[in-house]
Design an enzyme around this catalytic site. Structure first.
Site, PDB file in Angstrom:
ATOM      1  N   SER A 282     121.593  12.784  13.214  1.00 42.06           N
ATOM      2  CA  SER A 282     122.969  12.302  13.298  1.00 42.06           C
ATOM      3  C   SER A 282     123.363  11.549  12.040  1.00 42.06           C
ATOM      4  CB  SER A 282     123.121  11.353  14.497  1.00 42.06           C
ATOM      5  OG  SER A 282     124.355  10.671  14.412  1.00 42.06           O
ATOM      6  N   ASP A 291     132.932   6.840  14.010  1.00 37.62           N
ATOM      7  CA  ASP A 291     133.841   7.414  14.998  1.00 37.62           C
ATOM      8  C   ASP A 291     135.017   6.460  15.074  1.00 37.62           C
ATOM      9  OD1 ASP A 291     132.064   9.435  15.402  1.00 37.62           O
ATOM     10  OD2 ASP A 291     131.195   8.587  17.235  1.00 37.62           O
ATOM     11  N   GLU A 335     135.532  17.469  15.889  1.00 39.18           N
ATOM     12  CA  GLU A 335     135.629  16.055  16.261  1.00 39.18           C
ATOM     13  C   GLU A 335     136.751  15.446  15.445  1.00 39.18           C
ATOM     14  OE1 GLU A 335     131.934  13.916  15.977  1.00 39.18           O
ATOM     15  OE2 GLU A 335     130.991  15.083  17.574  1.00 39.18           O
TER      16      GLU A 335
HETATM   17 ZN   LIG Z   1     130.401  10.575  15.213  1.00 41.79          ZN
END
Ligand SMILES: [Zn+2]
Length: 369
Positions: A282, A291, A335
């Protein structure tokens, strides 16, 4: 007296001739000419012994030739190819060039082969048979010699443009995600983390700091990334009336494992694989990924802050990392909220040239071998 004169004159002549042969003024003159061009002593002797002076004078100085002439492996038969070669720092240069010529490669092909090789990959390559039309896959400066069989197979299977073939194979797309992965223990601002490139267990992100609570709750980020984010958030507020916030920043291996498990329980395997990367793979491990949350709305993609961010993030060094059009390359479903700090220069280039970070990395950052 008369007899003596008769002997002395031819004797002097013979001695003179011997001296002239020994000194060889023509050879001396030739040497002088070649030296002036820049050739070294060993090269000059090779040139003269092989009667190549006139050819060399036409070419003037050529670094590759100078190198090859000095090598014990010099082979006169290959001169016409030698003179077309660019010198590349590799072990046993002349010997390997001779082997490539013997296999049937021309000068252009040899230049491309050597440019895309390392010492190790060249050794492996020399054990393989001749490849026809090898140039088409090796003409890019990011081509890798060790991938040649994969390029050929990928093009046969997919029938796409050769430049894309080279990029996709270098990314690893001819293999399954999480297959043949590499691990890095070293942090860098331009590091690539994806389903082929993970972090090792001893990986430490640099300069992790706490995110001030007005920008995100209980979050950590790389310090430079945080500074750029705060500036972006404040400018967003100045223009839209609302701030950008950090929903999720740095995660360690355990955090990512927990996230993965939580998703797995709630949404099942397929969904989880699409949205949550395996621990170690990640971008959040780097402290460079965020995010992002909007202040005005729960769904980030619907907010005015997100629209502002899509247009402006690159000015602060951020890229939207997982776009809709790139799902097959990134291996991550779209995303709308995941931004990655790569620095202003790279972000600007990527913004202007519309590419994934995978492609950028392959084109400009990936080292051979
Ligand atoms: Zn993320």
């Amino acid at each position: 007296m008369k007899i003596k004169k008769k002997i002395i004159i031819p004797l002097v002549l013979v001695i003179l001739i011997i001296i002239i042969i020994l000194i060889n003024p023509i050879r001396l003159y030739n040497k002088h000419q070649l030296k002036n061009l820049g050739y070294n002593e060993t090269s000059i002797n090779t040139i003269l012994d092989n009667k190549l002076k006139d050819n060399v004078l036409k070419i003037e100085y050529n670094k590759t030739l100078d190198y090859i002439f000095s090598s014990k492996e010099f082979n006169k038969k290959n001169f016409d190819i030698y003179k077309e070669l660019e010198y590349i720092e590799l072990d046993d240069y002349t010997k390997n060039v001779n082997l490539l010529i013997k296999k049937g490669y021309n000068a252009k092909e040899i230049n491309l082969i050597l440019k895309s090789a390392t010492n190790e990959t060249l050794t492996d390559f020399l054990e393989k048979d001749y490849y026809e039309n090898i140039s088409k896959f090796l003409e890019f400066n990011f081509s890798k010699l060790e991938n040649i069989d994969r390029y050929i197979k990928y093009q046969n299977d997919n029938n796409i443009d050769k430049e894309l073939v080279v990029i996709y194979v270098n990314i690893g797309l001819d293999k399954e995600f999480y297959q043949d992965t590499t691990e890095t223990s070293k942090f860098s601002y331009d590091m690539l983390i994806n389903k082929y490139h993970g972090i090792s267990e001893d990986f430490k992100p640099e300069n992790l700091v706490d995110v001030p609570s007005e920008y995100g709750k209980n979050q950590k980020l790389n310090e430079t990334t945080l500074k750029a984010f705060i500036k972006m958030s404040e400018d967003c507020k100045a223009e839209t009336g609302n701030k950008l916030l950090v929903r999720s920043g740095y995660r360690d291996l355990k955090d990512q494992q927990d996230t993965y498990n939580t998703y797995l329980k709630s949404y099942g395997k397929t969904y989880t694989e699409n949205y949550v990367t395996h621990p170690g793979f990640s971008e959040h491990h780097t402290g460079l990924a965020i995010d992002v949350k909007a202040e005005s709305k729960d769904v980030f993609a619907d907010s005015k802050e997100s629209k502002w961010a899509y247009q402006n993030a690159y000015k602060y060094g951020f890229i939207l990392r997982y776009k809709k059009a790139d799902e097959k390359i990134t291996g991550i479903k779209y995303e709308s909220w995941h931004f990655r700090y790569v620095g202003e220069e790279i972000a600007k280039y990527m913004h202007e040239n519309e590419m994934t970070y995978e492609e950028y990395y392959v084109r400009f950052l990936d080292k051979k071998g």
